[in-house]
Design a protein around this motif. Structure first.
Motif, PDB file in Angstrom:
ATOM      1  N   GLY A  10       0.743  -1.343   0.021  1.00 49.63           N
ATOM      2  CA  GLY A  10       0.083  -0.155  -0.059  1.00 49.63           C
ATOM      3  C   GLY A  10       0.898   1.241  -0.065  1.00 49.63           C
ATOM      4  N   LEU A  11       2.026   1.175  -0.597  1.00 50.37           N
ATOM      5  CA  LEU A  11       2.900   2.510  -0.503  1.00 50.37           C
ATOM      6  C   LEU A  11       2.705   3.363  -1.555  1.00 50.37           C
ATOM      7  CD1 LEU A  11       5.759   1.084   1.348  1.00 50.37           C
ATOM      8  CD2 LEU A  11       3.910   2.321   2.140  1.00 50.37           C
ATOM      9  N   SER A  12       1.770   2.565  -2.643  1.00 56.28           N
ATOM     10  CA  SER A  12       1.537   3.856  -3.890  1.00 56.28           C
ATOM     11  C   SER A  12       0.536   4.750  -3.590  1.00 56.28           C
ATOM     12  CB  SER A  12       1.237   2.757  -5.134  1.00 56.28           C
ATOM     13  OG  SER A  12       0.855   3.554  -6.215  1.00 56.28           O
ATOM     14  N   LEU A  13       0.898   5.854  -3.572  1.00 55.08           N
ATOM     15  CA  LEU A  13       0.113   7.141  -3.168  1.00 55.08           C
ATOM     16  C   LEU A  13      -0.207   8.138  -4.128  1.00 55.08           C
ATOM     17  CD1 LEU A  13       1.536   7.653   0.581  1.00 55.08           C
ATOM     18  CD2 LEU A  13      -0.550   5.999  -0.142  1.00 55.08           C
ATOM     19  N   MET A  98      -3.472   3.726   1.411  1.00 53.05           N
ATOM     20  CA  MET A  98      -2.383   2.889   1.664  1.00 53.05           C
ATOM     21  C   MET A  98      -3.114   1.330   2.108  1.00 53.05           C
ATOM     22  SD  MET A  98       0.392   4.968   3.992  1.00 53.05           S
ATOM     23  CE  MET A  98       1.023   3.980   4.575  1.00 53.05           C
ATOM     24  N   TYR A  99      -4.083   1.316   3.064  1.00 53.92           N
ATOM     25  CA  TYR A  99      -4.773   0.233   3.581  1.00 53.92           C
ATOM     26  C   TYR A  99      -5.475  -0.657   2.297  1.00 53.92           C
ATOM     27  CZ  TYR A  99      -8.720  -2.294   5.710  1.00 53.92           C
ATOM     28  OH  TYR A  99      -9.628  -3.329   6.237  1.00 53.92           O
ATOM     29  N   ASP A 100      -6.033   0.205   1.520  1.00 47.98           N
ATOM     30  CA  ASP A 100      -6.671  -0.444   0.314  1.00 47.98           C
ATOM     31  C   ASP A 100      -5.761  -1.105  -0.733  1.00 47.98           C
ATOM     32  OD1 ASP A 100      -9.224   0.328   1.093  1.00 47.98           O
ATOM     33  OD2 ASP A 100      -9.319   2.062  -0.169  1.00 47.98           O
ATOM     34  N   LYS A 101      -4.656  -0.683  -0.993  1.00 55.07           N
ATOM     35  CA  LYS A 101      -3.512  -0.837  -1.713  1.00 55.07           C
ATOM     36  C   LYS A 101      -2.756  -1.989  -0.937  1.00 55.07           C
ATOM     37  CE  LYS A 101      -3.173   2.316  -5.198  1.00 55.07           C
ATOM     38  NZ  LYS A 101      -3.353   1.931  -6.601  1.00 55.07           N
ATOM     39  N   VAL A 106      -1.516  -7.912  -0.922  1.00 59.10           N
ATOM     40  CA  VAL A 106      -1.136  -8.865  -0.214  1.00 59.10           C
ATOM     41  C   VAL A 106      -2.165 -10.017  -0.930  1.00 59.10           C
ATOM     42  CG1 VAL A 106      -1.901  -9.987   1.991  1.00 59.10           C
ATOM     43  CG2 VAL A 106      -0.751  -7.936   2.063  1.00 59.10           C
ATOM     44  N   ALA A 107      -3.343  -9.790  -1.189  1.00 58.47           N
ATOM     45  CA  ALA A 107      -4.076 -10.688  -1.801  1.00 58.47           C
ATOM     46  C   ALA A 107      -3.426 -11.249  -3.168  1.00 58.47           C
ATOM     47  CB  ALA A 107      -5.468  -9.944  -2.172  1.00 58.47           C
ATOM     48  N   ARG A 108      -3.139 -10.398  -3.921  1.00 63.57           N
ATOM     49  CA  ARG A 108      -2.410 -10.791  -5.080  1.00 63.57           C
ATOM     50  C   ARG A 108      -1.091 -11.581  -4.811  1.00 63.57           C
ATOM     51  NH1 ARG A 108      -0.570  -6.394  -6.552  1.00 63.57           N
ATOM     52  NH2 ARG A 108       1.434  -6.584  -6.375  1.00 63.57           N
ATOM     53  N   CYS A 109      -0.513 -11.292  -3.934  1.00 66.71           N
ATOM     54  CA  CYS A 109       0.802 -12.028  -3.487  1.00 66.71           C
ATOM     55  C   CYS A 109       0.637 -13.620  -3.031  1.00 66.71           C
ATOM     56  CB  CYS A 109       1.776 -11.179  -2.586  1.00 66.71           C
ATOM     57  SG  CYS A 109       2.450  -9.831  -3.488  1.00 66.71           S
ATOM     58  N   ILE A 110      -0.344 -13.669  -2.221  1.00 65.95           N
ATOM     59  CA  ILE A 110      -0.553 -14.877  -1.572  1.00 65.95           C
ATOM     60  C   ILE A 110      -1.322 -15.763  -2.114  1.00 65.95           C
ATOM     61  CG2 ILE A 110      -0.028 -13.989   0.871  1.00 65.95           C
ATOM     62  CD1 ILE A 110      -3.200 -14.164   1.222  1.00 65.95           C
ATOM     63  N   VAL A 147      -4.133  -6.859   7.347  1.00 69.08           N
ATOM     64  CA  VAL A 147      -3.986  -5.556   7.131  1.00 69.08           C
ATOM     65  C   VAL A 147      -4.804  -4.701   8.071  1.00 69.08           C
ATOM     66  CG1 VAL A 147      -3.622  -3.924   5.232  1.00 69.08           C
ATOM     67  CG2 VAL A 147      -3.320  -6.393   4.939  1.00 69.08           C
ATOM     68  N   HIS A 148      -4.184  -3.924   8.789  1.00 67.78           N
ATOM     69  CA  HIS A 148      -4.876  -2.996   9.673  1.00 67.78           C
ATOM     70  C   HIS A 148      -4.440  -1.705   9.255  1.00 67.78           C
ATOM     71  CE1 HIS A 148      -5.633  -5.918  13.247  1.00 67.78           C
ATOM     72  NE2 HIS A 148      -4.597  -6.465  12.529  1.00 67.78           N
TER      73      HIS A 148
END
Length: 171
Positions: A10-13, A98-101, A106-110, A147-148
């Motif tokens: 989520g660091l793409s802002l 950040m949270y949404d990204k 995470v969903a894509r990677c796991i 993810v919190h």
């Protein structure tokens, strides 16, 4: 000139201001995330760096940092361990982005062997404290991932947690 580059977790802002402090700590974040998950049963021993010991917890600097300078491994007295990365956001809008990204990354990677649970409200000291999205593995022996997005007493931050499901809601 600072170049905005999409990053895992989520660091793409839309604004680059926060990225001046946050950088990717690995070349391939999906592979790193998968390897960290795979090391769960060893208490993330392959990723433990310098330790700081407290009364009931030891905090290790993570040798492999998905977010450079923002990841740690926590080991509690009962020997449960969790790999966590955190990032503070300047305001609620940036934290939400950040949270949404992070959830998407995470969903894509796991992959599809994990179940993404519905977003749930976080409660701390009886007060609303943000939201969390949790991922559960279909395979036994895997950690929980969460993810919190923390919105508590003017704290806007995002956490990625990999560890025992019994602890993924208690930080």
């Amino acid at each position: 000139m600072l170049k905005c580059t999409p990053l895992l977790i989520g660091l793409s802002l839309s604004a680059c201001a926060v990225q001046e402090k946050l950088t990717l700590g690995v070349e391939d974040p999906c592979t790193s995330l998968q390897n960290i998950v795979a090391d769960y049963n060893s208490g993330f021993s392959s990723y433990r760096g310098k330790a700081s010991t407290f009364q009931s917890i030891t905090v290790f600097r993570a040798k492999e940092q998905i977010i450079s300078g923002h990841c740690e491994i926590w080991e509690w007295a009962n020997e449960d361990s969790a790999y966590m990365c955190s990032s503070t956001a300047p305001n609620e809008d940036v934290a939400k982005a950040m949270y949404d990204k992070s959830i998407d990354s995470v969903a894509r990677c796991i992959g599809n062997t994990w179940t993404q649970e519905a977003e749930a409200e976080r409660i701390r000291d009886g007060e609303a404290a943000g939201v969390a999205t949790r991922f559960s593995a279909q395979e036994a022996g895997k950690p929980g991932i969460a993810v919190h997005r923390v919105d508590y007493r003017r704290d806007n931050s995002v956490y990625i947690y990999i560890g025992p499901t019994s602890r993924r809601d208690h930080f």
